[in-house]
Design a protein around this motif. Sequence first.
Motif, PDB file in Angstrom:
ATOM      1  N   ALA A 155       9.357  -1.708   1.770  1.00  0.00           N
ATOM      2  CA  ALA A 155       9.047  -0.414   2.390  1.00  0.00           C
ATOM      3  C   ALA A 155      10.185   0.579   2.215  1.00  0.00           C
ATOM      4  CB  ALA A 155       8.745  -0.621   3.879  1.00  0.00           C
ATOM      5  N   LYS A 156      11.402   0.102   2.246  1.00  0.00           N
ATOM      6  CA  LYS A 156      12.566   0.989   2.109  1.00  0.00           C
ATOM      7  C   LYS A 156      12.675   1.586   0.706  1.00  0.00           C
ATOM      8  CE  LYS A 156      15.652  -0.908   5.663  1.00  0.00           C
ATOM      9  NZ  LYS A 156      16.925  -1.621   5.916  1.00  0.00           N
ATOM     10  N   ARG A 157      11.980   1.007  -0.260  1.00  0.00           N
ATOM     11  CA  ARG A 157      12.042   1.501  -1.644  1.00  0.00           C
ATOM     12  C   ARG A 157      10.945   2.510  -1.964  1.00  0.00           C
ATOM     13  NH1 ARG A 157      16.067  -1.827  -0.415  1.00  0.00           N
ATOM     14  NH2 ARG A 157      17.604  -1.798  -2.076  1.00  0.00           N
ATOM     15  N   VAL A 158      10.041   2.750  -1.022  1.00  0.00           N
ATOM     16  CA  VAL A 158       8.879   3.605  -1.285  1.00  0.00           C
ATOM     17  C   VAL A 158       9.292   4.992  -1.785  1.00  0.00           C
ATOM     18  CG1 VAL A 158       6.969   4.840  -0.172  1.00  0.00           C
ATOM     19  CG2 VAL A 158       7.283   2.390   0.232  1.00  0.00           C
ATOM     20  N   ASP A 200       0.841  -1.210   0.000  1.00  0.00           N
ATOM     21  CA  ASP A 200       0.000   0.000   0.000  1.00  0.00           C
ATOM     22  C   ASP A 200       0.869   1.251   0.000  1.00  0.00           C
ATOM     23  OD1 ASP A 200      -2.306  -1.472   0.019  1.00  0.00           O
ATOM     24  OD2 ASP A 200      -2.687  -1.267   2.169  1.00  0.00           O
ATOM     25  N   ALA A 201       1.921   1.223   0.814  1.00  0.00           N
ATOM     26  CA  ALA A 201       2.829   2.369   0.884  1.00  0.00           C
ATOM     27  C   ALA A 201       3.519   2.597  -0.452  1.00  0.00           C
ATOM     28  CB  ALA A 201       3.866   2.144   1.988  1.00  0.00           C
ATOM     29  N   PHE A 210      13.219  -4.775  -8.138  1.00  0.00           N
ATOM     30  CA  PHE A 210      13.654  -5.230  -6.821  1.00  0.00           C
ATOM     31  C   PHE A 210      12.444  -5.572  -5.953  1.00  0.00           C
ATOM     32  CE2 PHE A 210      14.788  -4.538  -2.392  1.00  0.00           C
ATOM     33  CZ  PHE A 210      15.992  -5.228  -2.266  1.00  0.00           C
ATOM     34  N   VAL A 211      11.429  -4.723  -5.982  1.00  0.00           N
ATOM     35  CA  VAL A 211      10.209  -4.955  -5.206  1.00  0.00           C
ATOM     36  C   VAL A 211       9.525  -6.244  -5.675  1.00  0.00           C
ATOM     37  CG1 VAL A 211       7.879  -4.096  -4.737  1.00  0.00           C
ATOM     38  CG2 VAL A 211       9.831  -2.536  -4.627  1.00  0.00           C
ATOM     39  N   ALA A 212       9.390  -6.403  -6.990  1.00  0.00           N
ATOM     40  CA  ALA A 212       8.743  -7.597  -7.538  1.00  0.00           C
ATOM     41  C   ALA A 212       9.507  -8.863  -7.136  1.00  0.00           C
ATOM     42  CB  ALA A 212       8.648  -7.494  -9.054  1.00  0.00           C
ATOM     43  N   ASP A 239       5.267   7.485   2.843  1.00  0.00           N
ATOM     44  CA  ASP A 239       6.499   7.269   3.602  1.00  0.00           C
ATOM     45  C   ASP A 239       6.230   6.911   5.056  1.00  0.00           C
ATOM     46  OD1 ASP A 239       8.159   7.790   1.419  1.00  0.00           O
ATOM     47  OD2 ASP A 239       8.142   9.946   1.785  1.00  0.00           O
ATOM     48  N   GLU A 240       5.177   7.486   5.635  1.00  0.00           N
ATOM     49  CA  GLU A 240       4.852   7.218   7.040  1.00  0.00           C
ATOM     50  C   GLU A 240       4.432   5.761   7.232  1.00  0.00           C
ATOM     51  OE1 GLU A 240       1.874   8.851  10.594  1.00  0.00           O
ATOM     52  OE2 GLU A 240       2.050   9.954   8.712  1.00  0.00           O
ATOM     53  N   LEU A 241       3.614   5.260   6.321  1.00  0.00           N
ATOM     54  CA  LEU A 241       3.188   3.861   6.393  1.00  0.00           C
ATOM     55  C   LEU A 241       4.387   2.936   6.196  1.00  0.00           C
ATOM     56  CD1 LEU A 241       0.732   1.971   6.677  1.00  0.00           C
ATOM     57  CD2 LEU A 241       0.457   2.089   4.184  1.00  0.00           C
ATOM     58  N   ALA A 242       5.261   3.308   5.280  1.00  0.00           N
ATOM     59  CA  ALA A 242       6.467   2.510   5.031  1.00  0.00           C
ATOM     60  C   ALA A 242       7.342   2.447   6.280  1.00  0.00           C
ATOM     61  CB  ALA A 242       7.256   3.103   3.868  1.00  0.00           C
ATOM     62  N   GLU A 243       7.464   3.565   6.981  1.00  0.00           N
ATOM     63  CA  GLU A 243       8.273   3.595   8.197  1.00  0.00           C
ATOM     64  C   GLU A 243       7.682   2.676   9.259  1.00  0.00           C
ATOM     65  OE1 GLU A 243      11.407   4.448  10.633  1.00  0.00           O
ATOM     66  OE2 GLU A 243      11.145   4.897   8.507  1.00  0.00           O
ATOM     67  N   GLY A 244       6.353   2.591   9.318  1.00  0.00           N
ATOM     68  CA  GLY A 244       5.708   1.683  10.261  1.00  0.00           C
ATOM     69  C   GLY A 244       6.056   0.233   9.983  1.00  0.00           C
TER      70      GLY A 244
END
Length: 223
Positions: free
Chosen positions: A105-108, A36-37, A189-191, A43-48
């Motif tokens: 998440a780090k790639r968001v 989702d992020a 990378f994400v895939a 970025d906030e959701l990714a940090e979570g």
Amino acid sequence: MSEHTVKAFDEDITRLRGLIAEMGGLAELSIQEALDAMIRGDDELAEGVILRDKKIDAIEAEVDKLAVRIIALRAPMADDLREVIAALKIAGVVERIGDYSKNIAKRVGKIEGRGTFEPLTLLPAMGEIAAEMVHDVLTAYAARDPVLAREVIATDEKVDAFYNSIFRNVVSYMVENPKLISSAAQLLFVARNIERIGDHATNVAEMVHFAATGYYPPDEDSA
């Protein structure tokens, strides 16, 4: 075993199963929120998601300690020993699933032109299948259901097919849009991380099958 020892053992096994369920639930949530992020650029959701990985790691450590304690103090045999060993291995694999979600998440923040970046639209369906595999394999573990475990293993082919399709689409997009090559590489990378989540859910399914039946499911390729 005395009645007291049997009761203590049952309590330990129940605790072990509970820890795996908690850990798996967090990993499943991390997959969904990481994707989702990525889609929304949140970025906030990714940090979570990144922060949650520490909790997943802590539960894995707790599983390790409890499993070693059960083996040392209870000396489980046959079915009981299989369950403890499976839980120990499953915890390690679920921890890796959490790591893959953290990697996503780090790639968001590294995807540019999100509104016009067409390959990004391919990720949700692939991610949904991988997340469902994790959910189903945790259900199979809780129910000791070898049939559901085999269904999870069969589903991995869909994730692999999605990855191959996304790879071809993204490479073509790179050729046509050289300015977005960096973002496209991040998407690959994400895939790849989603594909690995599917592989790890398959590994868990094989362990669930072993814990429930005493043998690993047959390899379809060699069947």
